[in-house]
Design a protein around this motif. Structure first.
Motif, PDB file in Angstrom:
ATOM      1  N   ASN A 192       0.823  -1.209   0.000  1.00  0.00           N
ATOM      2  CA  ASN A 192       0.000   0.000   0.000  1.00  0.00           C
ATOM      3  C   ASN A 192       0.861   1.265   0.000  1.00  0.00           C
ATOM      4  O   ASN A 192       0.508   2.267  -0.632  1.00  0.00           O
ATOM      5  CB  ASN A 192      -0.948   0.005   1.195  1.00  0.00           C
ATOM      6  N   MET A 193       1.972   1.212   0.728  1.00  0.00           N
ATOM      7  CA  MET A 193       2.885   2.358   0.731  1.00  0.00           C
ATOM      8  C   MET A 193       3.471   2.582  -0.658  1.00  0.00           C
ATOM      9  O   MET A 193       3.568   3.720  -1.129  1.00  0.00           O
ATOM     10  CB  MET A 193       4.005   2.146   1.752  1.00  0.00           C
ATOM     11  N   MET A 194       3.851   1.478  -1.328  1.00  0.00           N
ATOM     12  CA  MET A 194       4.394   1.595  -2.679  1.00  0.00           C
ATOM     13  C   MET A 194       3.337   2.089  -3.657  1.00  0.00           C
ATOM     14  O   MET A 194       3.622   2.881  -4.564  1.00  0.00           O
ATOM     15  CB  MET A 194       4.942   0.247  -3.150  1.00  0.00           C
ATOM     16  N   LEU A 195       2.101   1.632  -3.480  1.00  0.00           N
ATOM     17  CA  LEU A 195       1.040   1.971  -4.424  1.00  0.00           C
ATOM     18  C   LEU A 195       0.554   3.406  -4.286  1.00  0.00           C
ATOM     19  O   LEU A 195       0.221   4.044  -5.292  1.00  0.00           O
ATOM     20  CB  LEU A 195      -0.145   1.024  -4.238  1.00  0.00           C
ATOM     21  N   TYR A 196       0.495   3.899  -3.041  1.00  0.00           N
ATOM     22  CA  TYR A 196      -0.146   5.181  -2.825  1.00  0.00           C
ATOM     23  C   TYR A 196       0.803   6.275  -2.320  1.00  0.00           C
ATOM     24  O   TYR A 196       0.768   7.403  -2.825  1.00  0.00           O
ATOM     25  CB  TYR A 196      -1.311   5.012  -1.840  1.00  0.00           C
ATOM     26  N   MET A 197       1.650   5.946  -1.357  1.00  0.00           N
ATOM     27  CA  MET A 197       2.511   6.980  -0.789  1.00  0.00           C
ATOM     28  C   MET A 197       3.665   7.339  -1.714  1.00  0.00           C
ATOM     29  O   MET A 197       3.966   8.520  -1.921  1.00  0.00           O
ATOM     30  CB  MET A 197       3.046   6.533   0.580  1.00  0.00           C
ATOM     31  N   PHE A 198       4.314   6.317  -2.285  1.00  0.00           N
ATOM     32  CA  PHE A 198       5.498   6.586  -3.106  1.00  0.00           C
ATOM     33  C   PHE A 198       5.159   7.406  -4.352  1.00  0.00           C
ATOM     34  O   PHE A 198       5.880   8.359  -4.679  1.00  0.00           O
ATOM     35  CB  PHE A 198       6.188   5.272  -3.471  1.00  0.00           C
ATOM     36  N   PRO A 199       4.074   7.087  -5.088  1.00  0.00           N
ATOM     37  CA  PRO A 199       3.719   7.946  -6.219  1.00  0.00           C
ATOM     38  C   PRO A 199       3.460   9.393  -5.821  1.00  0.00           C
ATOM     39  O   PRO A 199       3.833  10.317  -6.545  1.00  0.00           O
ATOM     40  CB  PRO A 199       2.445   7.285  -6.768  1.00  0.00           C
ATOM     41  N   VAL A 200       2.823   9.597  -4.651  1.00  0.00           N
ATOM     42  CA  VAL A 200       2.582  10.964  -4.180  1.00  0.00           C
ATOM     43  C   VAL A 200       3.905  11.664  -3.882  1.00  0.00           C
ATOM     44  O   VAL A 200       4.110  12.827  -4.250  1.00  0.00           O
ATOM     45  CB  VAL A 200       1.690  10.952  -2.921  1.00  0.00           C
ATOM     46  N   ILE A 201       4.823  10.940  -3.230  1.00  0.00           N
ATOM     47  CA  ILE A 201       6.139  11.518  -2.917  1.00  0.00           C
ATOM     48  C   ILE A 201       6.868  11.896  -4.201  1.00  0.00           C
ATOM     49  O   ILE A 201       7.446  12.988  -4.312  1.00  0.00           O
ATOM     50  CB  ILE A 201       6.972  10.530  -2.081  1.00  0.00           C
ATOM     51  N   MET A 202       6.852  10.993  -5.187  1.00  0.00           N
ATOM     52  CA  MET A 202       7.536  11.269  -6.449  1.00  0.00           C
ATOM     53  C   MET A 202       6.890  12.452  -7.172  1.00  0.00           C
ATOM     54  O   MET A 202       7.584  13.276  -7.794  1.00  0.00           O
ATOM     55  CB  MET A 202       7.510  10.030  -7.349  1.00  0.00           C
ATOM     56  N   GLY A 203       5.562  12.542  -7.080  1.00  0.00           N
ATOM     57  CA  GLY A 203       4.873  13.674  -7.694  1.00  0.00           C
ATOM     58  C   GLY A 203       5.248  14.991  -7.034  1.00  0.00           C
ATOM     59  O   GLY A 203       5.473  16.003  -7.712  1.00  0.00           O
TER      60      GLY A 203
END
Length: 238
Positions: A192-203
């Motif tokens: 879930n962290m990879m799916l939701y948090m990491f994309p937000v961080i990269m954005g």
């Protein structure tokens, strides 16, 4: 020495790509440099994916080895290495895949921040690399690659990162069913962290830095998706 062996060659390749790109397009040069590096180091990235899949499929056996030989570190290491060999797992493959991306970041940092494109540091160029007659920092006629706070590029980075994370987590989902309930819960949390948090961080990162970095992320993610497709086809054919 670090600059001579690493930064200078990549800077020259980058400037060469600008010189041969239509209209001196810096955006196309970033794409070409990123693809070149990913192709050169494709074995490292492919090994990283295969190792991740192998680690997940072997997790239950690793847990059994840790339980059985918890008081015998030598036997535990021996059986773990034997399992890695059997499953063709390379423990450091993911680290290598991460390390090989660093030079591209350094080259882009060097070109955009230290040397300050569109300025070209001719003193760093090899004799056979010529300063381009034109350096165009406009990408697709819309984006200025020197400017931060580009919403469209940052959203695209986040969306592509989500797809990369989705395929990364889905390829290991089946292997997780053999794990103990508490480990499955931990794996779900990580997914879930990879799916939701990491994309937000990269954005957010892409929004905060010049658009050139976002173009690099976008190209790398597209290549990762293409690589995922190739490896899945190779595994399905076996």
């Amino acid at each position: 020495m670090f600059e001579t062996l690493l930064i200078k060659p990549l800077y020259n390749v980058f400037i060469f790509f600008i010189g041969v790109a239509p209209g001196g397009s810096v955006g196309l040069a970033i794409i070409a440099l990123t693809i070149l590096m990913r192709v050169l180091f494709y074995p490292a990235f492919a090994a990283s994916i295969r190792t991740q899949m192998g680690m997940q499929s072997a997790q239950a056996e690793l847990d059994e080895i840790n339980r059985k030989y918890k008081d015998d570190s030598e036997a535990k290491a021996r059986h773990t290495l034997a399992l890695y060999k059997e499953k063709k797992i390379r423990p450091f493959a993911s680290l290598v895949a991460l390390i090989v991306q660093i030079p591209i970041f350094l080259a882009l940092y060097f070109a955009f921040f230290r040397e300050g494109l569109p300025h070209i540091s001719t003193g760093l160029l090899y004799p056979f690399v010529h300063a381009p007659a034109m350096v165009n920092v406009q990408f697709l006629g819309v984006f200025n690659l020197l400017d931060p706070h580009n919403i469209a590029l940052s959203v695209l980075v986040g969306g592509l990162q989500y797809l990369v994370a989705y395929f990364s987590t889905s390829r290991t989902a089946a292997a997780n069913t053999s794990l103990a309930p508490e480990k499955q819960a931990a794996q779900r949390m990580q997914a879930n962290m990879m799916l939701y948090m990491f994309p937000v961080i990269m954005g957010v990162i892409s929004y905060s830095v010049p658009g050139a970095v976002a173009v690099y992320f976008i190209t790398g993610n597209l290549f990762s998706l293409f690589q995922e497709f190739l490896i899945r086809r190779q595994l399905a054919a076996k």
